[in-house]
Write an enzyme that holds these catalytic residues in place. Sequence first.
Site, PDB file in Angstrom:
ATOM      1  N   PHE A 293       0.870  -1.183   0.000  1.00  0.00           N
ATOM      2  CA  PHE A 293       0.000   0.000   0.000  1.00  0.00           C
ATOM      3  C   PHE A 293       0.904   1.229   0.000  1.00  0.00           C
ATOM      4  CE2 PHE A 293      -2.639  -3.267   2.025  1.00  0.00           C
ATOM      5  CZ  PHE A 293      -3.820  -3.145   1.315  1.00  0.00           C
TER       6      PHE A 293
ATOM      7  N   PHE B 159       2.783   1.393   3.917  1.00  0.00           N
ATOM      8  CA  PHE B 159       3.080   0.082   4.517  1.00  0.00           C
ATOM      9  C   PHE B 159       2.735  -1.058   3.566  1.00  0.00           C
ATOM     10  CE2 PHE B 159      -1.428   0.286   5.441  1.00  0.00           C
ATOM     11  CZ  PHE B 159      -1.846  -1.046   5.424  1.00  0.00           C
TER      12      PHE B 159
ATOM     13  N   GLU C  44       1.271  -5.112   3.730  1.00  0.00           N
ATOM     14  CA  GLU C  44       0.677  -6.142   4.594  1.00  0.00           C
ATOM     15  C   GLU C  44       1.256  -7.498   4.211  1.00  0.00           C
ATOM     16  OE1 GLU C  44      -3.460  -6.878   3.885  1.00  0.00           O
ATOM     17  OE2 GLU C  44      -3.603  -8.342   5.499  1.00  0.00           O
ATOM     18  N   ILE C  45       1.782  -8.194   5.201  1.00  0.00           N
ATOM     19  CA  ILE C  45       2.243  -9.569   4.947  1.00  0.00           C
ATOM     20  C   ILE C  45       1.046 -10.475   5.213  1.00  0.00           C
ATOM     21  CG2 ILE C  45       3.736 -11.420   5.788  1.00  0.00           C
ATOM     22  CD1 ILE C  45       5.880  -9.313   6.208  1.00  0.00           C
ATOM     23  N   VAL C  46       0.660 -11.197   4.188  1.00  0.00           N
ATOM     24  CA  VAL C  46      -0.579 -11.955   4.293  1.00  0.00           C
ATOM     25  C   VAL C  46      -0.313 -13.401   4.708  1.00  0.00           C
ATOM     26  CG1 VAL C  46      -2.691 -12.538   3.079  1.00  0.00           C
ATOM     27  CG2 VAL C  46      -1.460 -10.495   2.445  1.00  0.00           C
TER      28      VAL C  46
ATOM     29  N   CYS D 126       2.931 -16.348   5.256  1.00  0.00           N
ATOM     30  CA  CYS D 126       4.372 -16.560   5.302  1.00  0.00           C
ATOM     31  C   CYS D 126       4.583 -18.013   5.727  1.00  0.00           C
ATOM     32  CB  CYS D 126       4.969 -15.594   6.319  1.00  0.00           C
ATOM     33  SG  CYS D 126       6.626 -16.001   6.822  1.00  0.00           S
TER      34      CYS D 126
ATOM     35  N   GLN E  10      11.990 -26.322   7.323  1.00  0.00           N
ATOM     36  CA  GLN E  10      11.913 -25.282   8.352  1.00  0.00           C
ATOM     37  C   GLN E  10      13.131 -25.304   9.275  1.00  0.00           C
ATOM     38  OE1 GLN E  10       8.107 -25.615  10.349  1.00  0.00           O
ATOM     39  NE2 GLN E  10       6.995 -25.091   8.492  1.00  0.00           N
ATOM     40  N   VAL E  11      13.286 -24.193   9.989  1.00  0.00           N
ATOM     41  CA  VAL E  11      14.381 -24.018  10.966  1.00  0.00           C
ATOM     42  C   VAL E  11      15.757 -24.264  10.334  1.00  0.00           C
ATOM     43  CG1 VAL E  11      14.928 -24.257  13.418  1.00  0.00           C
ATOM     44  CG2 VAL E  11      12.705 -24.955  12.603  1.00  0.00           C
TER      45      VAL E  11
ATOM     46  N   LEU F   4       3.195  -4.688   8.143  1.00  0.00           N
ATOM     47  CA  LEU F   4       2.200  -5.047   9.155  1.00  0.00           C
ATOM     48  C   LEU F   4       1.749  -6.465   8.853  1.00  0.00           C
ATOM     49  CD1 LEU F   4      -0.107  -1.869   9.323  1.00  0.00           C
ATOM     50  CD2 LEU F   4       1.625  -2.566  10.971  1.00  0.00           C
TER      51      LEU F   4
ATOM     52  N   TYR G 109       1.262 -19.112  16.905  1.00  0.00           N
ATOM     53  CA  TYR G 109       2.478 -19.939  16.893  1.00  0.00           C
ATOM     54  C   TYR G 109       3.638 -19.230  16.181  1.00  0.00           C
ATOM     55  CZ  TYR G 109      -0.995 -23.383  18.117  1.00  0.00           C
ATOM     56  OH  TYR G 109      -2.021 -24.030  18.728  1.00  0.00           O
TER      57      TYR G 109
ATOM     58  N   ILE H 128      -5.981  -3.150   5.921  1.00  0.00           N
ATOM     59  CA  ILE H 128      -5.444  -4.473   6.227  1.00  0.00           C
ATOM     60  C   ILE H 128      -6.568  -5.402   6.683  1.00  0.00           C
ATOM     61  CG2 ILE H 128      -4.760  -3.602   8.528  1.00  0.00           C
ATOM     62  CD1 ILE H 128      -2.437  -5.560   8.443  1.00  0.00           C
TER      63      ILE H 128
ATOM     64  N   TYR I  11      -7.659 -10.628  11.146  1.00  0.00           N
ATOM     65  CA  TYR I  11      -7.738 -12.084  11.313  1.00  0.00           C
ATOM     66  C   TYR I  11      -8.045 -12.394  12.763  1.00  0.00           C
ATOM     67  CZ  TYR I  11      -5.600 -12.466   6.725  1.00  0.00           C
ATOM     68  OH  TYR I  11      -5.342 -12.379   5.389  1.00  0.00           O
TER      69      TYR I  11
HETATM   70  N1  ACO Z   1       7.720 -19.893  16.932  1.00  0.00           N
HETATM   71  C1  ACO Z   1       8.819 -19.404  17.513  1.00  0.00           C
HETATM   72  N2  ACO Z   1       9.987 -19.321  16.867  1.00  0.00           N
HETATM   73  C2  ACO Z   1      10.043 -19.793  15.613  1.00  0.00           C
HETATM   74  C3  ACO Z   1       8.959 -20.334  14.945  1.00  0.00           C
HETATM   75  C4  ACO Z   1       7.738 -20.387  15.676  1.00  0.00           C
HETATM   76  N3  ACO Z   1       6.661 -20.902  15.145  1.00  0.00           N
HETATM   77  N4  ACO Z   1       9.333 -20.743  13.720  1.00  0.00           N
HETATM   78  C5  ACO Z   1      10.642 -20.423  13.608  1.00  0.00           C
HETATM   79  N5  ACO Z   1      11.031 -19.870  14.751  1.00  0.00           N
HETATM   80  C6  ACO Z   1      12.352 -19.362  15.048  1.00  0.00           C
HETATM   81  C7  ACO Z   1      13.446 -20.331  14.698  1.00  0.00           C
HETATM   82  O1  ACO Z   1      13.725 -21.220  15.761  1.00  0.00           O
HETATM   83  C8  ACO Z   1      14.581 -19.380  14.456  1.00  0.00           C
HETATM   84  O2  ACO Z   1      15.095 -18.926  15.708  1.00  0.00           O
HETATM   85  P1  ACO Z   1      16.668 -18.878  15.988  1.00  0.00           P
HETATM   86  O3  ACO Z   1      17.217 -18.010  14.914  1.00  0.00           O
HETATM   87  O4  ACO Z   1      16.764 -18.291  17.342  1.00  0.00           O
HETATM   88  O5  ACO Z   1      17.120 -20.289  15.897  1.00  0.00           O
HETATM   89  C9  ACO Z   1      13.884 -18.204  13.828  1.00  0.00           C
HETATM   90  O6  ACO Z   1      12.532 -18.254  14.242  1.00  0.00           O
HETATM   91  C10 ACO Z   1      13.932 -18.234  12.325  1.00  0.00           C
HETATM   92  O7  ACO Z   1      13.991 -19.522  11.841  1.00  0.00           O
HETATM   93  P2  ACO Z   1      14.104 -19.836  10.322  1.00  0.00           P
HETATM   94  O8  ACO Z   1      14.735 -21.169  10.145  1.00  0.00           O
HETATM   95  O9  ACO Z   1      14.718 -18.700   9.628  1.00  0.00           O
HETATM   96  O10 ACO Z   1      12.599 -19.882   9.896  1.00  0.00           O
HETATM   97  P3  ACO Z   1      11.825 -21.042   9.118  1.00  0.00           P
HETATM   98  O11 ACO Z   1      12.492 -21.330   7.841  1.00  0.00           O
HETATM   99  O12 ACO Z   1      11.585 -22.156  10.008  1.00  0.00           O
HETATM  100  O13 ACO Z   1      10.467 -20.282   8.798  1.00  0.00           O
HETATM  101  C11 ACO Z   1       8.209 -19.987   9.495  1.00  0.00           C
HETATM  102  C12 ACO Z   1       9.659 -19.758   9.808  1.00  0.00           C
HETATM  103  C13 ACO Z   1       7.868 -19.328   8.182  1.00  0.00           C
HETATM  104  C14 ACO Z   1       7.339 -19.357  10.575  1.00  0.00           C
HETATM  105  C15 ACO Z   1       7.997 -21.506   9.387  1.00  0.00           C
HETATM  106  O14 ACO Z   1       8.321 -22.080  10.611  1.00  0.00           O
HETATM  107  C16 ACO Z   1       6.605 -21.919   9.024  1.00  0.00           C
HETATM  108  O15 ACO Z   1       6.304 -22.033   7.859  1.00  0.00           O
HETATM  109  N6  ACO Z   1       5.730 -22.177   9.978  1.00  0.00           N
HETATM  110  C17 ACO Z   1       4.392 -22.620   9.726  1.00  0.00           C
HETATM  111  C18 ACO Z   1       3.568 -21.539   9.100  1.00  0.00           C
HETATM  112  C19 ACO Z   1       3.410 -20.334   9.975  1.00  0.00           C
HETATM  113  O16 ACO Z   1       3.191 -20.398  11.153  1.00  0.00           O
HETATM  114  N7  ACO Z   1       3.491 -19.156   9.336  1.00  0.00           N
HETATM  115  C20 ACO Z   1       3.302 -17.868   9.936  1.00  0.00           C
HETATM  116  C21 ACO Z   1       1.859 -17.624  10.088  1.00  0.00           C
HETATM  117  S1  ACO Z   1       1.472 -15.945  10.308  1.00  0.00           S
HETATM  118  C22 ACO Z   1       1.367 -15.319   8.771  1.00  0.00           C
HETATM  119  O17 ACO Z   1       1.538 -16.003   7.839  1.00  0.00           O
HETATM  120  C23 ACO Z   1       1.152 -13.857   8.619  1.00  0.00           C
END
Ligand code: ACO
Length: 768
Positions: free
Chosen positions: A523, A528, A530-532, A534, A541-542, A566, A572, A597, A600
């Site tokens: 926008f 800003f 908006e991240i919808v 991720c 992951q991780v 935003l 989680y 925005i 949710y």
């Molecule tokens: N809660 C707390 N910490 C987390 C989480 C979580 N759910 N997921 C990752 N982290 C931490 C990791 O431990 C890491 O911490 P560190 O650097 O201290 O070790 C840091 O965040 C980043 O980790 P990455 O490896 O860079 O992230 P990753 O590739 O795992 O991607 C993501 C993170 C996108 C949240 C992934 O875990 C995922 O897809 N989760 C399921 C979907 C989800 O919850 N998406 C967000 C929903 S909100 C939205 O979309 C607007």
Amino acid sequence: MADSAGIQQGSPAVGAAGLVPAAPGAAGSEGSGAAGGSARIAAKKAQLRSSPRPKKLEKLGVYSSCKAEGACKCNGWKSQNPPPTPPQTDQQCSIVNLQEPCRSCSHTLGDHVTHLENVSEEEMNRLLGIVLDVEYLYTCVHKEEDADTKQVYFSLFKLLRKSILEMGKPVLQVQESPPFEKPSIEQGVNNFVQYKFSHLPSKERLTIMELAKMFLNQINYWQLETPSQRRQRVPTDDVAGYKVNYTRWLSYCNVPQFCDSLPRYETTQIFGRTLLRSVFTVMRKQLLEQARQEKDKLPPEKRTLILTHFPKFLSMLEEEVYSHSSPIWSQEFMVGATGGQIPIHTVISAPPVARPIYYSTSPVSVDQSTCGSPARKLASVLESNPVGEKRKASEPLHHEENKRPKVVGDIPMDLINEVMATISDPATIPETSLLSAHSARDEAARLEERRGVIEFHVIGNSLNQKPNKRILMWLVGLQNVFSHQLPRMPKEYITRLVFDPKHKTLSLIKDGRVIGGICFRMFPSQGFTEIVFCAVTSNEQVKGYGTHLMNHLKEYHIKHEILNFLTYADEYAIGYFKKQGFSKDIKVPKAKYVGYIKDYEGATLMGCELNPSIPYTEFSVIIKKQKEIIKKLIERKQAQIRKVYPGLSCFKDGVRQIPIESIPGIRETGWKPAGKSHQNAWPFMEPVKKTEAPGYYQVIRFPMDLKTMSERLKSRYYTTRKLFMADMQRIFTNCREYNAPESEYYKCANILEKFFYTKIKEAGLIEK
Ligand code: ACO
């Protein structure tokens, strides 16, 4: 962006692709180009310097006013047998007699040169140098067809003529004097190298500096198009502004390359972004075109540098040149202590000789067998080639002090540079240790990107363009990743947004497949994005991908000048977003995002403010380097002090607390007591002044401030903890009552309140 069309360079002296500098327009008449013209003038000057004095007097007499008594108005002796036009220095023709009368005023040649009687040979030679430049400019004025250029030649001609008459130094009076814009192009390119590449190992950095130097050299010999050519090519452009710079460029940079009696400056040192913007696109196009055409002629060791790295370098630079928010053009651009920047200087050089551009920098060996992403190629190239050693430490490059203001406690740049030289290059650290428990979360992802294992692309659906099959496949892949990872989101909803043309997705691709992404909507008018959605697919992951994705998204937004994110974070995912710099303390004013925005249920609104000076994808490397520098500095300090004090025994005697500064040896380590007040306490230091806050005392019935509190403390007013806490709380409540939530004061109150309660809890004054 401007300047996309190709142009015809103005002067016939411009080489095949506009890369060989041109002499002032008349170069064609002088023979084969600029270098030749300039060399010829130099030869003529040398010849004239060695001629007998009467010959020199004759030559100067032509440009000297008549000194005969009776106030003769003649301003130059004219021979009875006029020389050809333009006048030529012809050593073969006989020397005229000092008694020979002037065709114009009839006084003798001697009457025109009486002022030169006691003039040194050196001064005569200087004046003769100007004479030859005047004659050259005379030719230029007559041959030049472009009106603007002709006018500049003519004013330079008049200037030089006047300085012979007055025996003075030619001083240009073209509006203001150089530099015309700050930072200069040279400084901007230095900043660019620092901004984008300071994290690279030193060998790679040297290659980048080689490219930067090559680029700066090109600009210094670049032939600007005339204002009328520009008007034709870019009718919408500010041609008046361009003309001002064109005139300056001709007067200070171009003509002095050939007429050396004029002071000469390098284009890159006296012009800034404005001029660069007017030439960059065309220049880039022509340079790349020439590189392509001449690729078979390039020496093998230069090929990768020129055909692979130079185009990439130019594309990256182009973004910074045309961006409105690039920090490289800021006067405050700081050379970070990590950089150990070696400034790239262009040196005023001798007039150029006609040669292909690419041979103008020091040799760089390049391994052609490498493949993979450009960055990786650069890395392998450098690993296999001792570029740094060959360049003899890149003279004339030398260190420069920081431009930022000095701050108490600043460490001298020399010391930092010395320490920089001792810290290990990330390139020399084995990968296993790079990926140790102490390495940054995104380190592995960054390495994979360099190797070409993963790629990042911003993609989206478009109603205007024919769908690209590969992009559609990726969008479907993203829809799958999001719906698996965000099971509470209806699949149709995900599909709708991912394929909605207003949304884009930064996608992470591995082995041609989508393994993660961030879907967002920008926008720009509201400031800003908006991240919808991720998400990263479960088995990936991780591993740092989520962090690296977010860092790329930040850089993408800095380029597009949106500095706030935003998002509604799922419960989680709050931890992940916090680690990416998001907080629940939203910096964007509510009025800017409400209604824009999507809300949710059960999710938390989080925001992240971007700092345009931070290269996010490299940030952890920079921090790591800074940490290493600080560690080394501490080690040095420790080695200097080498004193062990006996342990403190006061605690055994029942003392519960002592001031830090009373610990023996603590000050010797460089420790200083911290500032007395919190950085957000400033609005509350003293009672609010009526003049500064109209109506304050009508709104706030019980004002309170920190000064009043310390007076109350001294007078032992606080007999109970409750009284003290009540006053403190009143400061925060009053502030929030009087000020708007977006105001700086309101934010300070929130931050200080949080700090206060943390401290109170730590001290055990209230329950945790
Ligand atoms: N809660 C707390 N910490 C987390 C989480 C979580 N759910 N997921 C990752 N982290 C931490 C990791 O431990 C890491 O911490 P560190 O650097 O201290 O070790 C840091 O965040 C980043 O980790 P990455 O490896 O860079 O992230 P990753 O590739 O795992 O991607 C993501 C993170 C996108 C949240 C992934 O875990 C995922 O897809 N989760 C399921 C979907 C989800 O919850 N998406 C967000 C929903 S909100 C939205 O979309 C607007």
